[in-house]
Motif scaffolding. Structure first.
Motif, PDB file in Angstrom:
ATOM      1  N   GLY A  94       4.971  46.418 -29.252  1.00  0.00           N
ATOM      2  CA  GLY A  94       4.403  47.602 -28.598  1.00  0.00           C
ATOM      3  C   GLY A  94       4.397  47.465 -27.080  1.00  0.00           C
ATOM      4  O   GLY A  94       4.782  48.393 -26.360  1.00  0.00           O
ATOM      5  N   ASN A  95       3.989  46.299 -26.583  1.00  0.00           N
ATOM      6  CA  ASN A  95       3.968  46.074 -25.133  1.00  0.00           C
ATOM      7  C   ASN A  95       5.373  46.149 -24.538  1.00  0.00           C
ATOM      8  O   ASN A  95       5.573  46.735 -23.469  1.00  0.00           O
ATOM      9  CB  ASN A  95       3.367  44.698 -24.811  1.00  0.00           C
ATOM     10  CG  ASN A  95       1.865  44.764 -24.662  1.00  0.00           C
ATOM     11  OD1 ASN A  95       1.355  45.561 -23.884  1.00  0.00           O
ATOM     12  ND2 ASN A  95       1.149  43.941 -25.409  1.00  0.00           N
ATOM     13  N   LEU A  96       6.338  45.549 -25.225  1.00  0.00           N
ATOM     14  CA  LEU A  96       7.711  45.530 -24.696  1.00  0.00           C
ATOM     15  C   LEU A  96       8.331  46.925 -24.712  1.00  0.00           C
ATOM     16  O   LEU A  96       9.002  47.330 -23.753  1.00  0.00           O
ATOM     17  CB  LEU A  96       8.583  44.557 -25.501  1.00  0.00           C
ATOM     18  CG  LEU A  96       8.148  43.087 -25.453  1.00  0.00           C
ATOM     19  CD1 LEU A  96       9.082  42.235 -26.295  1.00  0.00           C
ATOM     20  CD2 LEU A  96       8.116  42.568 -24.011  1.00  0.00           C
ATOM     21  N   VAL A  97       8.093  47.669 -25.800  1.00  0.00           N
ATOM     22  CA  VAL A  97       8.686  49.014 -25.896  1.00  0.00           C
ATOM     23  C   VAL A  97       7.989  49.963 -24.916  1.00  0.00           C
ATOM     24  O   VAL A  97       8.624  50.827 -24.311  1.00  0.00           O
ATOM     25  CB  VAL A  97       8.636  49.548 -27.349  1.00  0.00           C
ATOM     26  CG1 VAL A  97       9.213  50.956 -27.431  1.00  0.00           C
ATOM     27  CG2 VAL A  97       9.402  48.620 -28.285  1.00  0.00           C
ATOM     28  N   ASP A  98       6.688  49.768 -24.723  1.00  0.00           N
ATOM     29  CA  ASP A  98       5.956  50.581 -23.748  1.00  0.00           C
ATOM     30  C   ASP A  98       6.548  50.367 -22.345  1.00  0.00           C
ATOM     31  O   ASP A  98       6.819  51.325 -21.622  1.00  0.00           O
ATOM     32  CB  ASP A  98       4.467  50.200 -23.775  1.00  0.00           C
ATOM     33  CG  ASP A  98       3.644  51.010 -22.790  1.00  0.00           C
ATOM     34  OD1 ASP A  98       3.744  52.255 -22.818  1.00  0.00           O
ATOM     35  OD2 ASP A  98       2.908  50.409 -21.976  1.00  0.00           O
ATOM     36  N   ASN A  99       6.778  49.113 -21.983  1.00  0.00           N
ATOM     37  CA  ASN A  99       7.403  48.827 -20.677  1.00  0.00           C
ATOM     38  C   ASN A  99       8.781  49.461 -20.577  1.00  0.00           C
ATOM     39  O   ASN A  99       9.104  50.099 -19.569  1.00  0.00           O
ATOM     40  CB  ASN A  99       7.577  47.309 -20.486  1.00  0.00           C
ATOM     41  CG  ASN A  99       6.275  46.621 -20.112  1.00  0.00           C
ATOM     42  OD1 ASN A  99       5.298  47.274 -19.783  1.00  0.00           O
ATOM     43  ND2 ASN A  99       6.278  45.313 -20.178  1.00  0.00           N
ATOM     44  N   ALA A 100       9.594  49.256 -21.625  1.00  0.00           N
ATOM     45  CA  ALA A 100      10.963  49.785 -21.607  1.00  0.00           C
ATOM     46  C   ALA A 100      10.926  51.293 -21.386  1.00  0.00           C
ATOM     47  O   ALA A 100      11.694  51.832 -20.588  1.00  0.00           O
ATOM     48  CB  ALA A 100      11.675  49.432 -22.907  1.00  0.00           C
ATOM     49  N   CYS A 101      10.006  51.992 -22.064  1.00  0.00           N
ATOM     50  CA  CYS A 101       9.910  53.452 -21.909  1.00  0.00           C
ATOM     51  C   CYS A 101       9.429  53.828 -20.513  1.00  0.00           C
ATOM     52  O   CYS A 101       9.890  54.815 -19.943  1.00  0.00           O
ATOM     53  CB  CYS A 101       8.963  54.039 -22.950  1.00  0.00           C
ATOM     54  SG  CYS A 101       9.617  53.979 -24.620  1.00  0.00           S
ATOM     55  N   LYS A 102       8.484  53.041 -19.952  1.00  0.00           N
ATOM     56  CA  LYS A 102       7.961  53.364 -18.620  1.00  0.00           C
ATOM     57  C   LYS A 102       9.050  53.259 -17.553  1.00  0.00           C
ATOM     58  O   LYS A 102       9.071  54.019 -16.607  1.00  0.00           O
ATOM     59  CB  LYS A 102       6.808  52.413 -18.244  1.00  0.00           C
ATOM     60  CG  LYS A 102       5.469  52.798 -18.845  1.00  0.00           C
ATOM     61  CD  LYS A 102       4.286  52.220 -18.069  1.00  0.00           C
ATOM     62  CE  LYS A 102       4.042  50.771 -18.364  1.00  0.00           C
ATOM     63  NZ  LYS A 102       2.738  50.290 -17.820  1.00  0.00           N
ATOM     64  N   TRP A 103       9.943  52.247 -17.705  1.00  0.00           N
ATOM     65  CA  TRP A 103      10.920  52.008 -16.640  1.00  0.00           C
ATOM     66  C   TRP A 103      12.334  52.492 -16.958  1.00  0.00           C
ATOM     67  O   TRP A 103      13.216  52.407 -16.116  1.00  0.00           O
ATOM     68  CB  TRP A 103      10.893  50.535 -16.219  1.00  0.00           C
ATOM     69  CG  TRP A 103       9.765  50.293 -15.261  1.00  0.00           C
ATOM     70  CD1 TRP A 103       9.757  50.594 -13.923  1.00  0.00           C
ATOM     71  CD2 TRP A 103       8.463  49.740 -15.545  1.00  0.00           C
ATOM     72  NE1 TRP A 103       8.526  50.268 -13.368  1.00  0.00           N
ATOM     73  CE2 TRP A 103       7.721  49.744 -14.340  1.00  0.00           C
ATOM     74  CE3 TRP A 103       7.852  49.248 -16.698  1.00  0.00           C
ATOM     75  CZ2 TRP A 103       6.419  49.267 -14.247  1.00  0.00           C
ATOM     76  CZ3 TRP A 103       6.550  48.773 -16.612  1.00  0.00           C
ATOM     77  CH2 TRP A 103       5.841  48.787 -15.397  1.00  0.00           C
ATOM     78  N   LEU A 161      -1.194  43.272 -17.661  1.00  0.00           N
ATOM     79  CA  LEU A 161      -1.548  42.249 -18.654  1.00  0.00           C
ATOM     80  C   LEU A 161      -0.551  42.182 -19.803  1.00  0.00           C
ATOM     81  O   LEU A 161      -0.469  41.194 -20.510  1.00  0.00           O
ATOM     82  CB  LEU A 161      -2.939  42.542 -19.238  1.00  0.00           C
ATOM     83  CG  LEU A 161      -4.099  42.437 -18.265  1.00  0.00           C
ATOM     84  CD1 LEU A 161      -5.407  42.757 -18.974  1.00  0.00           C
ATOM     85  CD2 LEU A 161      -4.169  41.055 -17.653  1.00  0.00           C
ATOM     86  N   GLY A 162       0.215  43.268 -19.997  1.00  0.00           N
ATOM     87  CA  GLY A 162       1.078  43.387 -21.167  1.00  0.00           C
ATOM     88  C   GLY A 162       1.961  42.175 -21.423  1.00  0.00           C
ATOM     89  O   GLY A 162       1.897  41.560 -22.498  1.00  0.00           O
ATOM     90  N   LEU A 163       2.792  41.816 -20.450  1.00  0.00           N
ATOM     91  CA  LEU A 163       3.745  40.720 -20.667  1.00  0.00           C
ATOM     92  C   LEU A 163       3.045  39.378 -20.850  1.00  0.00           C
ATOM     93  O   LEU A 163       3.496  38.549 -21.637  1.00  0.00           O
ATOM     94  CB  LEU A 163       4.746  40.641 -19.508  1.00  0.00           C
ATOM     95  CG  LEU A 163       5.813  41.733 -19.477  1.00  0.00           C
ATOM     96  CD1 LEU A 163       6.730  41.554 -18.274  1.00  0.00           C
ATOM     97  CD2 LEU A 163       6.641  41.705 -20.761  1.00  0.00           C
TER      98      LEU A 163
HETATM   99 MG   LIG Z   1       3.264  46.815 -19.824  1.00  0.00          MG
END
Ligand SMILES: [Mg+2]
Ligand SMILES: Nc1ncnc2c1ncn2[C@@H]1O[C@H](COP(=O)(O)OP(=O)(O)OP(=O)(O)O)[C@@H](O)[C@H]1O
Length: 196
Positions: A94-103, A161-163
């Protein structure tokens, strides 16, 4: 000591005491959380199917980031199984996909593959790759971002904090998070985890 320091708001020494007490409280909480996770890992031997988790997360994230119009493509081996708890897997992916979608500019790709068993590791190895077509990160930026609270791009919301949570959780399972460059041009985040 903390109460006394709090009663002297204009005293620089008192402020230092309060600041240090905050850091200590934070460290104790982190160690307790680690101990709690580590204890649970040795007791519970659960196995989680990966494909349904990834597919459900991709659909949820697509909805959350709907305004950005990002398309998430999923290729998941239906036989892939994680030797661990479902909520932990959801947290990491979830954290990785959230980042990928944000950027991402427009595209995110998730791949789940089973590796040939590595003789140096016990059992199967699971590889989960999350790619995006955003601006990516340079090697030195990649070094920095896995640390708690470190953010390079303040134009997007987040606490940084995600990563660090992903790195810590993967480590507790004896796995790891690798960052690199995606064929799509943005960041590649690669989770290596124990399979089953
Ligand atoms: Mg994140
Ligand atoms: N896919 C990505 N592309 C470009 N930069 C990224 C990507 N993922 C992470 N980063 C960079 O790494 C930093 C740390 O990421 P992390 O997930 O830890 O924090 P965050 O997404 O900013 O906040 P949070 O996850 O706590 O909501 C980000 O602020 C961003 O600068």
């Amino acid at each position: 000591m903390v109460n006394e320091a709090a009663a002297r708001p204009r005293d620089p020494f008192a402020n230092k005491v309060l600041e240090q007490a905050d850091i200590m409280r934070d460290q104790v909480a982190r160690h307790l959380e680690r101990a709690r996770l580590a204890a649970r890992l040795t007791v519970v031997g659960s196995i989680t199917d990966v494909a349904p988790v990834v597919t459900a997360l991709a659909r949820t994230m697509e909805k959350i980031h709907h305004d950005r119009g990002v398309a998430i493509e999923v290729h998941a081996d239906v036989e892939a199984r994680f030797r661990g708890e479902r909520p932990d897997l959801e947290e990491m992916i979830g954290n990785l996909v959230d980042n990928a979608c944000k950027w991402a500019s427009a595209r995110v790709a998730i791949d789940v593959v089973r590796e040939r068993p590595d003789p140096s590791r016990a059992g199967q190895v699971l590889r989960i790759v999350v790619d995006d077509d955003g601006r990516g990160l340079s090697p030195s930026e990649r070094e920095q971002v896995a640390h708690r609270g470190r953010r390079l791009d303040e134009t997007k919301p987040g606490s940084g904090l995600g990563l660090s949570i992903v790195v810590e959780l993967a480590g507790l399972y004896g796995g790891e998070l690798k960052l690199g460059t995606a064929p799509l041009g943005g960041l590649r985040a690669e989770l290596v985890l124990p399979g089953a």
